[in-house]
Design a protein around this motif. Sequence first.
Motif, mmCIF file in Angstrom:
data_model
loop_
_atom_site.group_PDB
_atom_site.id
_atom_site.type_symbol
_atom_site.label_atom_id
_atom_site.label_comp_id
_atom_site.label_asym_id
_atom_site.label_seq_id
_atom_site.Cartn_x
_atom_site.Cartn_y
_atom_site.Cartn_z
ATOM 1 N N SER A 128 -55.531 -71.660 -32.109
ATOM 2 C CA SER A 128 -55.762 -71.327 -30.723
ATOM 3 C C SER A 128 -55.328 -72.559 -29.758
ATOM 4 O O SER A 128 -54.878 -72.562 -28.768
ATOM 5 N N SER A 129 -55.365 -73.803 -30.255
ATOM 6 C CA SER A 129 -54.737 -74.883 -29.528
ATOM 7 C C SER A 129 -53.313 -74.813 -29.211
ATOM 8 O O SER A 129 -52.937 -74.997 -28.213
ATOM 9 N N GLU A 141 -51.558 -74.315 -25.719
ATOM 10 C CA GLU A 141 -50.593 -75.575 -25.371
ATOM 11 C C GLU A 141 -49.111 -74.931 -24.920
ATOM 12 O O GLU A 141 -48.624 -74.996 -23.903
ATOM 13 N N VAL A 142 -48.749 -74.043 -25.716
ATOM 14 C CA VAL A 142 -47.532 -73.298 -25.382
ATOM 15 C C VAL A 142 -47.773 -72.425 -24.159
ATOM 16 O O VAL A 142 -46.792 -72.412 -23.278
ATOM 17 N N CYS A 143 -48.834 -71.823 -23.761
ATOM 18 C CA CYS A 143 -49.251 -71.052 -22.395
ATOM 19 C C CYS A 143 -48.998 -72.079 -21.550
ATOM 20 O O CYS A 143 -48.639 -71.725 -20.222
ATOM 21 N N GLY A 172 -44.732 -71.137 -22.023
ATOM 22 C CA GLY A 172 -43.849 -70.341 -23.187
ATOM 23 C C GLY A 172 -44.383 -69.224 -23.470
ATOM 24 O O GLY A 172 -45.416 -68.763 -22.800
ATOM 25 N N ASP A 173 -43.660 -68.522 -24.165
ATOM 26 C CA ASP A 173 -43.967 -67.051 -24.486
ATOM 27 C C ASP A 173 -45.055 -67.029 -25.747
ATOM 28 O O ASP A 173 -44.852 -67.425 -26.986
ATOM 29 N N ILE A 174 -46.243 -66.374 -25.537
ATOM 30 C CA ILE A 174 -47.089 -66.418 -26.406
ATOM 31 C C ILE A 174 -47.206 -65.121 -27.228
ATOM 32 O O ILE A 174 -48.374 -64.815 -28.185
ATOM 33 N N SER A 175 -46.420 -64.157 -26.905
ATOM 34 C CA SER A 175 -46.784 -62.677 -27.372
ATOM 35 C C SER A 175 -46.551 -62.494 -28.709
ATOM 36 O O SER A 175 -47.017 -61.315 -29.224
ATOM 37 N N SER A 176 -45.824 -63.489 -29.418
ATOM 38 C CA SER A 176 -46.160 -63.084 -30.836
ATOM 39 C C SER A 176 -47.240 -63.767 -31.669
ATOM 40 O O SER A 176 -47.067 -63.909 -32.766
ATOM 41 N N TYR A 177 -48.147 -64.359 -30.895
ATOM 42 C CA TYR A 177 -49.168 -65.121 -31.315
ATOM 43 C C TYR A 177 -50.521 -64.693 -31.381
ATOM 44 O O TYR A 177 -51.495 -65.061 -32.219
ATOM 45 N N VAL A 178 -50.622 -63.862 -30.584
ATOM 46 C CA VAL A 178 -51.865 -63.421 -29.952
ATOM 47 C C VAL A 178 -52.127 -61.712 -29.925
ATOM 48 O O VAL A 178 -50.594 -61.190 -29.481
ATOM 49 N N ARG A 182 -55.723 -67.356 -17.625
ATOM 50 C CA ARG A 182 -56.507 -68.535 -17.860
ATOM 51 C C ARG A 182 -55.817 -69.955 -18.030
ATOM 52 O O ARG A 182 -55.781 -70.917 -17.459
ATOM 53 N N CYS A 183 -54.691 -69.877 -18.963
ATOM 54 C CA CYS A 183 -53.997 -71.086 -19.326
ATOM 55 C C CYS A 183 -52.672 -71.492 -18.769
ATOM 56 O O CYS A 183 -52.371 -72.674 -18.727
ATOM 57 N N LYS A 184 -51.640 -70.644 -18.076
ATOM 58 C CA LYS A 184 -50.432 -70.798 -17.458
ATOM 59 C C LYS A 184 -50.689 -71.846 -16.466
ATOM 60 O O LYS A 184 -51.544 -71.869 -15.771
ATOM 61 N N GLY A 185 -49.856 -72.881 -16.467
ATOM 62 C CA GLY A 185 -49.642 -73.841 -15.691
ATOM 63 C C GLY A 185 -50.965 -74.857 -15.614
ATOM 64 O O GLY A 185 -51.334 -75.464 -14.620
ATOM 65 N N GLU A 186 -51.867 -74.915 -16.554
ATOM 66 C CA GLU A 186 -53.028 -75.672 -16.708
ATOM 67 C C GLU A 186 -52.760 -77.091 -16.993
ATOM 68 O O GLU A 186 -53.798 -77.970 -16.771
ATOM 69 N N LYS A 187 -51.342 -77.372 -17.039
ATOM 70 C CA LYS A 187 -51.227 -78.895 -17.432
ATOM 71 C C LYS A 187 -50.969 -79.722 -16.122
ATOM 72 O O LYS A 187 -50.493 -79.216 -15.106
#
Length: 160
Positions: A127-128, A132-134, A138-144, A155-160
């Motif tokens: 999950s972490s 992080e990638v999101c 980054g592209d998370i479509s093959s992870y979830v 929720r997570c895009k540009g959270e950094k």
Amino acid sequence: MRIAICPGSFDPVTLGHLDIIERAGELFDKVIVLVMSNSAKKSAFTVEERIALLEKCIDKPNIKVDTYSGLLVDYAKEKGAVAIVKGLRAVSDFDYEFQQALINKSLFPKIETVFLTAKGQNMFLSSSMVKEVCSLNGDISSYVPKAIVNDIYLRCKGEK
Ligand code: ADP
């Protein structure tokens, strides 16, 4: 009826979690995916949101989602569960999981912990890592699961 519990934080659920959950569903009559609320761990999604994300991805009648904030073995006793199913990605998971399995066995001798090995392509998935990638766009479509890709981006895009 043989009931198993798949506990975790699922913040958020990944294809690695889902693989373990579905394989547990083939081995046991009923599986309860248990979202554990751990106030010490800062999470991206609330418990209610994590449950909703899991429910979007699970469509097997013998797999249910629930939450609990107490001791896992107390929940297992209450539900009459015979096993706790955990996924193992690498040797690095083993120490902690072995310790947990032993403590659960000592608290509730009737419970068995069953370890399923992660699929090769999910070995690096957590999950972490997804968050992080999101957050770095980054592209998370093959992870979830596809059904929740957008919720995670929101929720997570540009959270950094
Ligand atoms: P994480 O370690 O990603 O924060 P959780 O605490 O939600 O995950 O883990 C719940 C269970 O799922 C644990 O047994 C963990 O080992 C397992 N798990 C997590 N990621 C994977 C994966 N990629 N493949 C197989 N099992 C996994």
